[in-house]
Design a protein around this motif. Sequence first.
Motif, PDB file in Angstrom:
ATOM      1  N   LEU A 116      -3.625  -4.351 -10.417  1.00  0.00           N
ATOM      2  CA  LEU A 116      -2.815  -4.220  -9.086  1.00  0.00           C
ATOM      3  C   LEU A 116      -3.526  -4.942  -8.118  1.00  0.00           C
ATOM      4  N   ARG A 117      -2.882  -5.930  -7.156  1.00  0.00           N
ATOM      5  CA  ARG A 117      -3.431  -6.665  -6.263  1.00  0.00           C
ATOM      6  C   ARG A 117      -3.200  -6.516  -4.876  1.00  0.00           C
ATOM      7  N   GLY A 118      -3.113  -5.125  -4.400  1.00  0.00           N
ATOM      8  CA  GLY A 118      -2.809  -5.168  -3.163  1.00  0.00           C
ATOM      9  C   GLY A 118      -1.577  -4.309  -2.696  1.00  0.00           C
ATOM     10  N   VAL A 119      -1.266  -3.109  -3.391  1.00  0.00           N
ATOM     11  CA  VAL A 119      -0.157  -2.288  -3.215  1.00  0.00           C
ATOM     12  C   VAL A 119      -0.163  -1.576  -1.905  1.00  0.00           C
ATOM     13  N   PHE A 162       8.458  -4.856  -8.219  1.00  0.00           N
ATOM     14  CA  PHE A 162       7.069  -5.110  -8.458  1.00  0.00           C
ATOM     15  C   PHE A 162       6.985  -6.601  -9.245  1.00  0.00           C
ATOM     16  N   VAL A 163       6.109  -7.194  -9.013  1.00  0.00           N
ATOM     17  CA  VAL A 163       5.721  -8.474  -9.860  1.00  0.00           C
ATOM     18  C   VAL A 163       4.342  -8.937  -9.676  1.00  0.00           C
ATOM     19  N   ALA A 164       3.576  -9.081 -10.559  1.00  0.00           N
ATOM     20  CA  ALA A 164       2.070  -9.551 -10.941  1.00  0.00           C
ATOM     21  C   ALA A 164       1.120  -8.536  -9.915  1.00  0.00           C
ATOM     22  N   GLY A 165       1.550  -7.470 -10.175  1.00  0.00           N
ATOM     23  CA  GLY A 165       0.576  -6.232  -9.303  1.00  0.00           C
ATOM     24  C   GLY A 165       0.893  -6.251  -7.817  1.00  0.00           C
ATOM     25  N   ARG A 166       1.887  -6.693  -7.232  1.00  0.00           N
ATOM     26  CA  ARG A 166       2.304  -6.403  -5.921  1.00  0.00           C
ATOM     27  C   ARG A 166       3.805  -6.246  -5.892  1.00  0.00           C
ATOM     28  N   ILE A 167       3.982  -5.597  -4.863  1.00  0.00           N
ATOM     29  CA  ILE A 167       5.463  -5.360  -4.367  1.00  0.00           C
ATOM     30  C   ILE A 167       5.934  -6.696  -3.498  1.00  0.00           C
ATOM     31  N   VAL A 168       6.912  -7.361  -4.235  1.00  0.00           N
ATOM     32  CA  VAL A 168       7.410  -8.575  -3.402  1.00  0.00           C
ATOM     33  C   VAL A 168       8.607  -8.605  -2.773  1.00  0.00           C
ATOM     34  N   GLU A 169       9.433  -7.515  -3.003  1.00  0.00           N
ATOM     35  CA  GLU A 169      10.543  -7.308  -2.200  1.00  0.00           C
ATOM     36  C   GLU A 169      11.037  -5.792  -2.086  1.00  0.00           C
ATOM     37  N   ILE A 198      -0.018   4.941   0.085  1.00  0.00           N
ATOM     38  CA  ILE A 198      -1.012   4.005  -0.639  1.00  0.00           C
ATOM     39  C   ILE A 198      -1.214   2.685  -0.059  1.00  0.00           C
ATOM     40  N   ARG A 199      -2.307   2.652   0.243  1.00  0.00           N
ATOM     41  CA  ARG A 199      -2.673   1.221   1.066  1.00  0.00           C
ATOM     42  C   ARG A 199      -3.674   0.360   0.427  1.00  0.00           C
ATOM     43  N   ASP A 200      -3.224  -1.064   0.436  1.00  0.00           N
ATOM     44  CA  ASP A 200      -3.843  -2.091  -0.267  1.00  0.00           C
ATOM     45  C   ASP A 200      -4.650  -1.868  -1.447  1.00  0.00           C
ATOM     46  N   LEU A 201      -3.999  -1.309  -2.332  1.00  0.00           N
ATOM     47  CA  LEU A 201      -4.502  -0.743  -3.709  1.00  0.00           C
ATOM     48  C   LEU A 201      -4.892  -1.742  -4.644  1.00  0.00           C
ATOM     49  N   HIS A 202      -6.126  -1.772  -5.148  1.00  0.00           N
ATOM     50  CA  HIS A 202      -6.495  -2.812  -5.978  1.00  0.00           C
ATOM     51  C   HIS A 202      -7.150  -2.089  -7.399  1.00  0.00           C
ATOM     52  N   VAL A 203      -6.441  -2.452  -8.409  1.00  0.00           N
ATOM     53  CA  VAL A 203      -7.026  -1.451  -9.637  1.00  0.00           C
ATOM     54  C   VAL A 203      -7.010  -2.701 -10.924  1.00  0.00           C
ATOM     55  N   ARG A 204      -8.095  -2.246 -11.503  1.00  0.00           N
ATOM     56  CA  ARG A 204      -8.368  -2.999 -12.955  1.00  0.00           C
ATOM     57  C   ARG A 204      -8.606  -2.158 -14.067  1.00  0.00           C
ATOM     58  N   VAL A 205      -8.591  -2.638 -15.151  1.00  0.00           N
ATOM     59  CA  VAL A 205      -8.913  -1.822 -16.280  1.00  0.00           C
ATOM     60  C   VAL A 205     -10.677  -1.511 -16.341  1.00  0.00           C
ATOM     61  N   GLY A 244      -8.804  -0.160  -1.662  1.00  0.00           N
ATOM     62  CA  GLY A 244      -7.748   0.438  -1.085  1.00  0.00           C
ATOM     63  C   GLY A 244      -7.939   1.937  -1.109  1.00  0.00           C
ATOM     64  N   THR A 245      -6.846   2.599  -0.631  1.00  0.00           N
ATOM     65  CA  THR A 245      -6.766   4.188  -0.367  1.00  0.00           C
ATOM     66  C   THR A 245      -5.467   4.775  -1.010  1.00  0.00           C
ATOM     67  N   VAL A 246      -5.535   5.977  -1.493  1.00  0.00           N
ATOM     68  CA  VAL A 246      -4.622   6.744  -1.946  1.00  0.00           C
ATOM     69  C   VAL A 246      -4.512   8.119  -0.902  1.00  0.00           C
ATOM     70  N   THR A 247      -3.769   8.544  -0.080  1.00  0.00           N
ATOM     71  CA  THR A 247      -3.874   9.829   0.409  1.00  0.00           C
ATOM     72  C   THR A 247      -2.657  10.485   0.360  1.00  0.00           C
ATOM     73  N   LEU A 248      -3.000  12.009   0.302  1.00  0.00           N
ATOM     74  CA  LEU A 248      -1.653  12.988   0.434  1.00  0.00           C
ATOM     75  C   LEU A 248      -1.948  13.818   1.513  1.00  0.00           C
ATOM     76  N   ASP A 249      -0.890  13.906   2.423  1.00  0.00           N
ATOM     77  CA  ASP A 249      -1.214  14.500   3.651  1.00  0.00           C
ATOM     78  C   ASP A 249      -2.520  14.295   4.313  1.00  0.00           C
ATOM     79  N   GLY A 250      -3.051  12.956   4.429  1.00  0.00           N
ATOM     80  CA  GLY A 250      -4.130  12.630   4.990  1.00  0.00           C
ATOM     81  C   GLY A 250      -5.316  12.955   4.156  1.00  0.00           C
ATOM     82  N   GLU A 251      -5.346  13.818   2.979  1.00  0.00           N
ATOM     83  CA  GLU A 251      -6.406  14.074   2.102  1.00  0.00           C
ATOM     84  C   GLU A 251      -6.516  12.720   1.243  1.00  0.00           C
ATOM     85  N   ASP A 252      -7.773  12.494   0.972  1.00  0.00           N
ATOM     86  CA  ASP A 252      -8.163  11.184  -0.075  1.00  0.00           C
ATOM     87  C   ASP A 252      -7.981  11.850  -1.544  1.00  0.00           C
ATOM     88  N   VAL A 253      -6.983  11.038  -2.036  1.00  0.00           N
ATOM     89  CA  VAL A 253      -6.807  11.564  -3.348  1.00  0.00           C
ATOM     90  C   VAL A 253      -7.483  10.866  -4.542  1.00  0.00           C
TER      91      VAL A 253
END
Length: 255
Positions: free
Chosen positions: A24-27, A223-230, A6-13, A65-74
């Motif tokens: 989600l603000r850049g996961v 996870f806080v406010a749509g991001r991984i913080v630690e 999962i790379r730089d994933l941004h999501v809204r309703v 952003g992107t989500v891939t599974l074994d290089g395939e575009d999920v």
Amino acid sequence: MSTLEIRDLHVRVADSPEESDEILRGVNLTVRSGETHAIMGPNGSGKSTLAYAVAGHPKYEITSGTVTLDGEDVLAMTVDERARAGLFLAMQYPVEVPGVSVSNFLRTAVTAVRGEAPKLREFTKSIKSSMDGLSMDPAFAQRNVNEGFSGGEKKRHEILQMEMLAPKFAVLDETDSGLDVDALRVVAEGINRFRERPDTGVLLITHYTRILRYVKPDFVHVFVAGRIVEEGGPELADRLEDEGYERFVKAGAEK
């Protein structure tokens, strides 16, 4: 070895008119087979949104952003294609399916994922073995899916589905919620059996550390406010148990 990335994933309703409604603000997250990742955070931080966005729920819109599974575009896959590719979601609130028995539901799902129906004898043996491992009465297989199920029965059924479908990656959304101590142990044992299979990975979403006493994570992400913080190892979960999320929430509010 398989990889869910999962790379730089941004999501809204979906259909939300306001950019501020972004959840989600850049996961960024990479899960490899053989790994168990725990995502922990306060209510409303976006943990479940991540699970549903990866699974393809229409309520959520991927803005970038992107989500891939074994290089395939999920993200280019339909929901059923994601399942066939090896993704599984155990829902926090499983839905009822009146008129469809657990046995028929599972055989249909297995057929859809494999592309062919399992032999009846093989399927019957497999479902009985999995139900025995989850301390489920054999009569459970003839009940309608989640109809009248207790919270513990619903969660055991989710783990039963996971075992029968044998995905590459299982995303478990608060599978421990609403479970008493005995049911928690049984569900955790089912997750651990799944983790022992080759070429499998687990993304475990939870508020609490109690399930992590039974299912030991390799990595913990806050996870806080749509991001991984630690991020850290199992010791991070112990810190959260002692300290809570308050300092992470305050740090996130200051950014």
